[in-house]
Write an enzyme that holds these catalytic residues in place. Structure first.
Site, short mmCIF file in Angstrom:
data_model
loop_
_atom_site.label_atom_id
_atom_site.label_comp_id
_atom_site.label_asym_id
_atom_site.label_seq_id
_atom_site.Cartn_x
_atom_site.Cartn_y
_atom_site.Cartn_z
N GLU A 247 -7.19 9.41 9.39
CA GLU A 247 -5.98 9.58 10.11
C GLU A 247 -5.84 10.41 11.66
O GLU A 247 -5.01 10.47 12.25
CB GLU A 247 -4.84 10.00 8.98
CG GLU A 247 -4.71 8.98 7.89
CD GLU A 247 -3.41 9.20 7.14
OE1 GLU A 247 -2.75 9.89 7.16
OE2 GLU A 247 -3.23 8.11 6.27
N TYR B 104 -0.86 8.35 -2.29
CA TYR B 104 -0.64 8.10 -4.00
C TYR B 104 -1.83 8.50 -4.46
O TYR B 104 -1.83 9.00 -5.74
CB TYR B 104 -0.83 6.42 -4.09
CG TYR B 104 0.50 5.84 -3.95
CD1 TYR B 104 1.67 6.27 -3.39
CD2 TYR B 104 0.46 4.18 -4.30
CE1 TYR B 104 2.94 5.43 -3.04
CE2 TYR B 104 1.65 3.57 -4.01
CZ TYR B 104 2.82 3.92 -3.47
OH TYR B 104 3.99 3.13 -3.60
N GLY B 105 -2.81 8.99 -3.56
CA GLY B 105 -4.08 9.30 -4.20
C GLY B 105 -4.19 10.71 -4.76
O GLY B 105 -5.09 10.97 -5.49
N ASP C 285 0.87 -1.18 -0.13
CA ASP C 285 0.13 -0.09 0.05
C ASP C 285 0.97 1.25 0.14
O ASP C 285 2.16 1.08 0.23
CB ASP C 285 -0.91 0.01 1.21
CG ASP C 285 -1.71 1.00 1.39
OD1 ASP C 285 -2.37 1.72 0.28
OD2 ASP C 285 -2.16 2.00 2.39
N SER C 286 0.15 2.29 -0.32
CA SER C 286 0.95 3.55 -0.24
C SER C 286 1.32 3.75 1.08
O SER C 286 2.54 4.54 1.51
CB SER C 286 -0.03 4.88 -0.56
OG SER C 286 -1.20 4.68 -0.11
N CYS D 252 -3.64 -1.23 -2.13
CA CYS D 252 -4.16 0.11 -2.50
C CYS D 252 -5.01 0.26 -3.40
O CYS D 252 -4.46 -0.17 -4.62
CB CYS D 252 -2.64 1.00 -2.65
SG CYS D 252 -3.05 2.77 -2.88
N ASN D 253 -6.05 0.95 -3.47
CA ASN D 253 -7.12 1.18 -4.57
C ASN D 253 -6.57 2.08 -5.68
O ASN D 253 -6.80 1.81 -6.81
CB ASN D 253 -8.29 1.72 -3.81
CG ASN D 253 -9.41 0.75 -3.44
OD1 ASN D 253 -10.24 0.22 -4.17
ND2 ASN D 253 -8.96 0.38 -2.06
N THR D 254 -5.75 3.07 -5.12
CA THR D 254 -5.25 3.90 -6.34
C THR D 254 -4.27 3.16 -7.07
O THR D 254 -4.27 3.34 -8.47
CB THR D 254 -4.57 5.13 -5.40
OG1 THR D 254 -5.39 5.70 -4.53
CG2 THR D 254 -3.90 6.16 -6.58
N CYS E 229 -11.26 2.49 -1.19
CA CYS E 229 -9.92 2.92 -0.44
C CYS E 229 -9.51 2.30 0.74
O CYS E 229 -10.71 1.88 1.51
CB CYS E 229 -10.17 4.39 -0.03
SG CYS E 229 -8.85 5.30 0.79
N THR E 230 -8.30 2.11 0.82
CA THR E 230 -7.87 1.16 2.05
C THR E 230 -8.47 1.79 3.33
O THR E 230 -8.65 0.89 4.40
CB THR E 230 -6.25 1.39 2.28
OG1 THR E 230 -6.02 2.78 1.92
CG2 THR E 230 -5.73 0.51 1.09
N HIS E 231 -8.44 3.15 3.82
CA HIS E 231 -8.87 3.66 5.07
C HIS E 231 -10.15 3.46 5.09
O HIS E 231 -10.75 3.45 6.41
CB HIS E 231 -8.66 5.25 5.01
CG HIS E 231 -7.19 5.55 4.97
ND1 HIS E 231 -6.08 5.02 4.17
CD2 HIS E 231 -6.47 6.14 5.60
CE1 HIS E 231 -4.91 5.69 4.36
NE2 HIS E 231 -5.16 6.32 5.40
#
Ligand code: DGL
Length: 271
Positions: A157, A47-48, A15-16, A78-80, A189-191
C-alpha cells in the site's frame, strides 16, 4: 431492488478494501462478457487482523447488498473472509458463494510434484488454518507450510512492493520454504500479486506461484456454464464499484490493483 436472476445478472465480488481489485481484474479477463459489482469495505479494512465473528458480520452486510442487487453469484475475493466466513455465508444465503481458498488448493494440488506447498497470507488467514484444512480434506498427503506475512500489505500500500526493503522482508518470511522442498506457493492474500516479482526473488527458482483470481475465475466459469448462467454476449456489460468509505490514496491504490483508473465509484454505508 430484487430482480430475476438470469445469465445477464451481475456477479458480486467483495473484499475488505481495494486489494480484491486484483481478483476482479483476473475475473474480467476470464469472464469478459459478465457484469460485475465490486464492493470494497474500505470503512472496515483491514480484515486480516480482526476476529472471525467481526469479519463474518461485515461480510453478511455485503451479501445482503448483493442479494438486493440481484447478483447471480458472489466471489469472496478477500482471503481472510474466504478463510473465516465462507462456510457460514454459504449456509445462510441462497446465492452461490465462492471463496478463493478452495480453488487455489485444488489447483496447487494438481501442479505440485514434490507434494510440498506453501501458503502466504494475513495473520487471520494463517491462524484460521483454512488452507491446511482444505489440503487435508483432499487426502493427497500434501504437506503444507502456511506463513503469515503481515508486513506485505502495508509495504504494497506504501508503493514499496519492489524495493530492497520489501525483498529483505520477503526473504525473512519465506526462508523456511528453501529447506522444505516446496515447489508451489499460493498467494493467499488479495494484495500479493502486486508483489509477485519480489516474492519470486526471495524463494528458490523452481517455485511456481498460484494466483487466487485465476483459480476462482476458472471455478466460477465452470459453475456458470453448468448452471446455464454463463454470459456469452452481453451488450450491456458493466462493472460498478461500491465502497463503504473513501480512504486516503483511494484513487492511486485502486488503479494500481485494478490496472486501470477506478471510475464511477459509489459510496454505500452498510451499517
Ligand atoms: N484482503 C485481505 C486478504 O486477502 C488483505 C487486507 C486485509 O487485511 O483486509 O486477506
Amino acid at each position: 431492488m430484487t430482480t430475476n436472476i438470469s445469465s445477464d445478472s451481475p456477479i458480486g465480488v467483495f473484499d475488505s478494501g481495494l486489494g480484491g481489485l486484483t481478483v476482479l481484474r483476473a475475473l474480467e479477463k476470464i469472464l469478459p462478457k459478465e457484469s460485475f459489482l465490486y464492493f470494497g469495505d474500505t470503512a472496515h479494512v483491514p480484515y486480516g487482523t480482526k476476529s472471525a465473528e467481526t469479519v463474518t458480520q461485515y461480510s453478511r452486510h455485503i451479501l445482503d447488498f448483493f442479494v438486493e442487487h440481484g447478483t447471480k453469484a458472489v466471489v469472496i475475493a478477500c482471503n481472510t473472509a474466504s478463510a473465516v466466513a465462507c462456510t457460514t455465508l454459504q449456509s445462510e444465503y441462497e446465492v452461490p458463494v465462492f471463496n478463493v481458498v478452495t480453488p487455489s488448493v485444488e489447483f496447487a494440488s494438481t501442479i505440485t510434484k514434490t507434494q510440498s506447498v506453501g501458503v502466504i497470507g494475513t495473520t487471520a488467514t494463517v491462524q484460521s488454518g483454512a488452507y491446511t484444512a482444505a489440503f487435508n480434506s483432499l487426502n493427497r498427503g500434501i504437506s503444507v507450510k502456511e506463513i503469515s506475512c503481515p508486513l506485505f500489505v502495508p509495504l504494497i500500500e506504501e508503493g514499496w512492493a519492489e524495493t530492497s526493503i520489501a525483498r529483505e522482508v520477503a526473504m525473512q518470511y519465506l526462508s523456511p520454504l528453501s529447506t522444505l522442498n516446496t515447489d508451489t506457493l499460493i498467494l493467499g492474500c488479495t494484495h500479493y500479486p502486486i508483489m509477485a516479482d519480489t516474492i519470486l526473488s526471495a524463494v528458490p527458482d523452481h517455485i511456481q506461484l498460484v494466483y487466487s483470481g485465476e483459480t476462482v475465475g476458472e471455478q466460477l466459469k465452470h459453475h456458470l456454464k453448468k448452471e446455464e448462467k454463463f454470459n456469452t454476449e452481453n451488450a450491456l456489460k458493466t462493472t460498478r464499484f461500491f465502497v463503504s468509505d473513501f480512504p486516503q490514496k483511494f484513487d492511486e491504490l485502486g488503479s494500481r490493483f485494478l490496472g486501470r483508473p477506478l471510475e464511477n465509484v459509489t459510496h454505500v454505508s452498510l451499517l
